[in-house]
Scaffold this motif. Structure first.
Motif, PDB file in Angstrom:
ATOM      1  N   ASP A 168       0.818  -1.222   0.000  1.00  0.00           N
ATOM      2  CA  ASP A 168       0.000   0.000   0.000  1.00  0.00           C
ATOM      3  C   ASP A 168       0.849   1.269   0.000  1.00  0.00           C
ATOM      4  O   ASP A 168       0.333   2.378   0.001  1.00  0.00           O
ATOM      5  CB  ASP A 168      -0.991  -0.004   1.172  1.00  0.00           C
ATOM      6  N   ARG A 169       2.166   1.099   0.005  1.00  0.00           N
ATOM      7  CA  ARG A 169       3.039   2.274  -0.090  1.00  0.00           C
ATOM      8  C   ARG A 169       3.185   2.751  -1.537  1.00  0.00           C
ATOM      9  O   ARG A 169       3.669   3.845  -1.783  1.00  0.00           O
ATOM     10  CB  ARG A 169       4.414   1.959   0.499  1.00  0.00           C
ATOM     11  N   ARG A 170       2.773   1.930  -2.472  1.00  0.00           N
ATOM     12  CA  ARG A 170       2.920   2.219  -3.894  1.00  0.00           C
ATOM     13  C   ARG A 170       2.494   3.649  -4.271  1.00  0.00           C
ATOM     14  O   ARG A 170       3.216   4.367  -4.945  1.00  0.00           O
ATOM     15  CB  ARG A 170       2.067   1.208  -4.676  1.00  0.00           C
ATOM     16  N   ASP A 171       1.324   4.050  -3.786  1.00  0.00           N
ATOM     17  CA  ASP A 171       0.796   5.338  -4.214  1.00  0.00           C
ATOM     18  C   ASP A 171       0.936   6.437  -3.172  1.00  0.00           C
ATOM     19  O   ASP A 171       0.392   7.511  -3.321  1.00  0.00           O
ATOM     20  CB  ASP A 171      -0.680   5.184  -4.626  1.00  0.00           C
ATOM     21  N   LYS A 172       1.677   6.144  -2.135  1.00  0.00           N
ATOM     22  CA  LYS A 172       1.882   7.236  -1.171  1.00  0.00           C
ATOM     23  C   LYS A 172       3.169   7.974  -1.531  1.00  0.00           C
ATOM     24  O   LYS A 172       4.012   7.481  -2.295  1.00  0.00           O
ATOM     25  CB  LYS A 172       1.896   6.707   0.256  1.00  0.00           C
ATOM     26  N   ALA A 173       3.327   9.160  -0.967  1.00  0.00           N
ATOM     27  CA  ALA A 173       4.473   9.992  -1.349  1.00  0.00           C
ATOM     28  C   ALA A 173       5.786   9.366  -0.878  1.00  0.00           C
ATOM     29  O   ALA A 173       5.933   9.046   0.301  1.00  0.00           O
ATOM     30  CB  ALA A 173       4.320  11.375  -0.746  1.00  0.00           C
ATOM     31  N   ALA A 174       6.700   9.185  -1.820  1.00  0.00           N
ATOM     32  CA  ALA A 174       8.069   8.818  -1.466  1.00  0.00           C
ATOM     33  C   ALA A 174       8.835  10.109  -1.181  1.00  0.00           C
ATOM     34  O   ALA A 174       9.588  10.205  -0.212  1.00  0.00           O
ATOM     35  CB  ALA A 174       8.727   8.051  -2.603  1.00  0.00           C
ATOM     36  N   LEU A 175       8.620  11.098  -2.022  1.00  0.00           N
ATOM     37  CA  LEU A 175       9.298  12.384  -1.865  1.00  0.00           C
ATOM     38  C   LEU A 175       8.287  13.517  -1.865  1.00  0.00           C
ATOM     39  O   LEU A 175       7.376  13.538  -2.704  1.00  0.00           O
ATOM     40  CB  LEU A 175      10.225  12.672  -3.049  1.00  0.00           C
ATOM     41  N   ILE A 176       8.448  14.425  -0.913  1.00  0.00           N
ATOM     42  CA  ILE A 176       7.769  15.718  -1.025  1.00  0.00           C
ATOM     43  C   ILE A 176       8.895  16.731  -1.111  1.00  0.00           C
ATOM     44  O   ILE A 176       9.719  16.835  -0.196  1.00  0.00           O
ATOM     45  CB  ILE A 176       6.910  16.050   0.218  1.00  0.00           C
ATOM     46  N   SER A 229       5.066   9.816  -5.812  1.00  0.00           N
ATOM     47  CA  SER A 229       4.724   8.590  -5.095  1.00  0.00           C
ATOM     48  C   SER A 229       5.839   7.569  -5.343  1.00  0.00           C
ATOM     49  O   SER A 229       6.684   7.755  -6.238  1.00  0.00           O
ATOM     50  CB  SER A 229       3.398   8.034  -5.610  1.00  0.00           C
ATOM     51  N   TYR A 230       5.796   6.480  -4.574  1.00  0.00           N
ATOM     52  CA  TYR A 230       6.793   5.427  -4.807  1.00  0.00           C
ATOM     53  C   TYR A 230       6.705   4.916  -6.247  1.00  0.00           C
ATOM     54  O   TYR A 230       7.727   4.691  -6.900  1.00  0.00           O
ATOM     55  CB  TYR A 230       6.645   4.298  -3.788  1.00  0.00           C
ATOM     56  N   THR A 290       7.987   8.656   3.953  1.00  0.00           N
ATOM     57  CA  THR A 290       7.866   9.811   3.057  1.00  0.00           C
ATOM     58  C   THR A 290       8.996  10.769   3.407  1.00  0.00           C
ATOM     59  O   THR A 290       9.135  11.186   4.550  1.00  0.00           O
ATOM     60  CB  THR A 290       6.505  10.505   3.255  1.00  0.00           C
ATOM     61  N   VAL A 291       9.800  11.074   2.388  1.00  0.00           N
ATOM     62  CA  VAL A 291      10.975  11.910   2.599  1.00  0.00           C
ATOM     63  C   VAL A 291      10.661  13.345   2.204  1.00  0.00           C
ATOM     64  O   VAL A 291      10.212  13.607   1.087  1.00  0.00           O
ATOM     65  CB  VAL A 291      12.160  11.386   1.754  1.00  0.00           C
ATOM     66  N   MET A 292      10.888  14.244   3.136  1.00  0.00           N
ATOM     67  CA  MET A 292      10.732  15.683   2.853  1.00  0.00           C
ATOM     68  C   MET A 292      12.083  16.197   2.373  1.00  0.00           C
ATOM     69  O   MET A 292      13.121  15.857   2.935  1.00  0.00           O
ATOM     70  CB  MET A 292      10.329  16.367   4.169  1.00  0.00           C
ATOM     71  N   MET A 293      12.052  16.998   1.314  1.00  0.00           N
ATOM     72  CA  MET A 293      13.305  17.593   0.798  1.00  0.00           C
ATOM     73  C   MET A 293      13.066  19.071   0.592  1.00  0.00           C
ATOM     74  O   MET A 293      12.042  19.446   0.003  1.00  0.00           O
ATOM     75  CB  MET A 293      13.591  17.054  -0.606  1.00  0.00           C
TER      76      MET A 293
END
Ligand code: PRX
Length: 644
Positions: A90-98, A110-111, A326-329
């Motif tokens: 379920d991580r597929r469509d969540k944000a990997a990077l913001i 998303s991932y 989710t990584v904030m940059m």
């Protein structure tokens, strides 16, 4: 420095994480230390098994001091472990990077989107440029999503990335390209810093006049500033990416295949290309990120380091992505357009974990409590510190004003060479003491040694790692002799180059470098590098550089310079010399002050007595100066410094 050590030594305050934090933490069983101790290799195997391997390893560790091989015979891919593993979940469509740019623009990947971008770029690297496993690729980018894409695209096909911090000069870039023998440079038209455009592509153009190994340049269009494109050599990233829809599979790498080279300063003029390999590095990256930050996929985790440093590699890219967070940059400066930018970001993006450097914390403290006070920081649940010793005052400010007395702080000690965190409290398990990094992580054996190499039960000495660990450096690119002499000649065990104290309860406080490496705002700079730059400046005959205590940056650079006959010292010349160092190395290496002097304190055999210079610069007692050939110069320097 000595005063601050004294304050630290009197530090008795102890803090514990809240019950709420402890109940929800992933690692809250104190037995983890015992388990790791009773079967260290078995413990590391269990951590490695949390990665996805294409084929299993045959032996855990082959150790031929000082060269280690971990998880020998196993194959895996770092990019696969950061991306592909999340696609069926379920991580597929969540944000990997913001990502947030300095101008305020926000991009979220998303991932699944990050995976596609990376896989497409890997395919471009292979098909268009013929990049193959083992080739070196230099990445010289601002902190934009493409820097993560470029790193993971290299890892996907086994190309060895060498990321060069975007603040380094053309000359520093040349040195790193030459040493690594890179074939390709990935850069951008420019980056933003405090509202100004840093013309990265122009810097690359200047560097490449002297870099025959480079065959091609990929330029990410980011700023939109005018740039010169060299026909046949340069391509625009967005254009070549639009031309392909091929997704390159992650290729199996041997556990010991190099993943990256990262250059760091040492005591000589030439930076060292630290080599990290795949299986051991990824094991520790994934393990330590989850353990130390209690990182969960639900976290919005913000490590403020640039990808150009090891912190950016391990705790902005590989560690958090391997854990599916989710990584904030954030691309820009903490004071742009206003000094509340960080707190504004925390509030808007609901950042849960913040990992930053003491220098930044001290700056925030100076700017005032009202700035974080303007924002809702209640999303935060854990705070981290890295890069230099954190003074208790800054620790307490971080804890009370940012963490509101409810976020544990992890003070993490480690180095480019260690690949990942070695010493830190574990948030749900160990009491926190301001100024103390804490205990070695489970699986890591660190001790404080006397000069003779004998461990100290309680007291001060030199920090050493006593047994091999998975993410340890595998060598210096092209210079194994230097690897041996720098880290392995002092003791039988790994010599970190830091002084430290240890208490009766095993808590370690790291005091700072004991060699000629400076730590300016958490960045390592070799005194020799700055000296070499200064002696190339017209009119300079000799130079010696030392660190001087600085309230904000921890240390600042003070340069003592002897001019050539007939050259007159002046304020203009001082300014020009400082600018020159910035041009030769990068702005982070600029001295705070240049003191012109007719002579330097030397022994009768002509050796500069750096120890005396350090004492003079920091206004400390000189100690034994009976071997000094020219004591009068000390008086001169003291007068010069006092007159400023
Ligand atoms: O002196 C130590 C200091 O930073 C050095 C490592 O620098 P670098 O390889 O650039 O990596 C920085 C980020 C890991 C160390 O030798 N250092 C790092 N973390 C701490 C620290 N000093 C005290 N406390 C820390 N938490």
């Amino acid at each position: 420095m000595s005063q601050s050590i004294e304050t630290l030594l009197n530090e008795q305050r102890i803090f514990m994480a809240s019950d709420e934090f402890r109940v929800n933490a992933t690692h809250s069983d104190p037995d983890i230390y015992k388990i790791a101790q009773s079967d260290r290799l078995g413990f590391w195997e269990a951590q490695a098994a949390k990665l996805d391997w294409f084929s299993p390893w045959q032996s855990v560790l082959e150790w031929q001091r000082p060269f280690a091989k971990w998880f020998v015979g196993g194959t895996l891919n770092a990019s696969y472990n950061c991306l592909d593993v999340h696609l069926p979940t379920d991580r597929r469509d969540k944000a990997a990077l913001i990502w947030e740019g300095e101008l305020g623009d926000v991009r979220t990947l998303s991932y699944a989107e990050l995976h596609d971008e990376v896989a497409r770029f890997s395919s471009v690297l292979m098909a268009r440029y013929g990049i193959q496993k083992g080739d070196r690729v230099t990445i010289y980018l601002p902190l934009i999503p493409e820097s993560v894409v470029a790193i993971l695209a290299c890892a996907r096909i086994g190309a060895i990335h060498s990321v060069v911090f975007g603040g380094f000069s053309a000359q520093s870039l040349i040195d790193r390209i030459h040493d690594s023998g890179s074939r390709l440079v990935i850069t951008a038209d420019g980056g933003y810093r405090r509202g100004k455009v840093i013309p990265l592509k122009d810097i690359v153009d200047e560097a490449l006049e002297k870099c025959p190994s480079i065959e091609a340049v990929v330029v990410v269009r980011h700023v939109g500033n005018p740039i010169h494109m060299h026909a046949g050599r340069d391509d625009v990233y967005q254009e070549i990416m639009a031309e392909t829809s091929d997704l390159q599979d992650a290729l199996p790498m041997d556990s010991e295949d190099p993943l990256f080279i990262l250059y760091t300063s040492g005591t000589t003029g030439k930076p060292k290309g630290i080599i990290h390999t795949t299986g051991g590095y990824m094991t520790h990256a994934k393990y330590s990120t989850q353990l130390v930050f209690d990182l969960k996929p639900s976290d919005v985790y913000w490590c403020t380091a640039d990808v150009g440093w090891i912190t950016g590699h391990t705790y902005l890219v590989y560690g958090p992505l391997a854990n599916g967070a989710t990584v904030m940059m954030y691309e820009g400066s903490p004071d742009y357009p206003d000094k509340n930018r960080f707190w504004d970001i925390v509030e808007r993006h609901k950042v849960t974990i913040l990992y930053t450097a003491p220098t930044a914390i001290r700056a925030f403290m100076k700017w005032g409590d009202h700035l974080p006070g303007m924002h809702d920081l209640s999303s935060l649940r854990l705070l981290g510190s890295v890069g230099e010793p954190i003074n208790p005052e800054a620790w307490m400010w971080y804890y009370t004003v940012i963490g509101k007395n409810r976020c544990p702080i992890v003070d993490t000690w480690w180095q480019t060479e260690t690949g990942g965190i070695m010493i830190s409290t574990l948030p749900a398990l160990s009491p926190m003491r301001p100024g103390y990094a804490g205990l070695p992580l489970p699986g890591i054996e660190a001790q404080v040694l006397q000069d003779s190499g004998v461990p100290i039960e309680a007291g001060g000495g030199l920090l050493s790692i006593m047994s091999p660990w998975p993410s340890m450096a595998r060598g210096i690119w092209g210079d194994n002799e230097r690897f041996k002499s720098v880290y392995w000649d002092t003791f039988e065990t790994y010599f970190a180059g830091d002084g430290a104290t240890v208490d009766d309860d095993g808590y370690i406080m790291v005091l700072g470098r004991v060699d000629d490496v400076l730590n300016v705002a958490g960045h390592r700079i070799g005194t020799m590098e700055v000296e070499s730059a200064l002696v190339e400046f017209e009119g300079v005959a000799e130079a010696a550089v030392v660190g001087v205590a600085d309230d904000l940056k921890g240390q600042a650079i003070l340069a003592f310079v002897i001019l050539k006959e007939g050259v007159t010292p002046s304020k203009e010349l001082e300014r020009a010399a400082i600018e020159w160092v910035g041009k030769m190395i990068g702005a982070i290496a600029k001295p705070k002050q240049v003191v012109f002097t007719p002579d330097l304190p030397k022994t009768r055999s002509g050796k500069i007595m750096r120890r005396v210079l350090k004492s003079v610069a920091n206004g400390q007692a000189l100690g034994d100066i009976t071997t000094l050939a020219n004591p009068e110069v000390v008086d001169f320097l003291e007068r010069q410094l006092n007159s400023v």
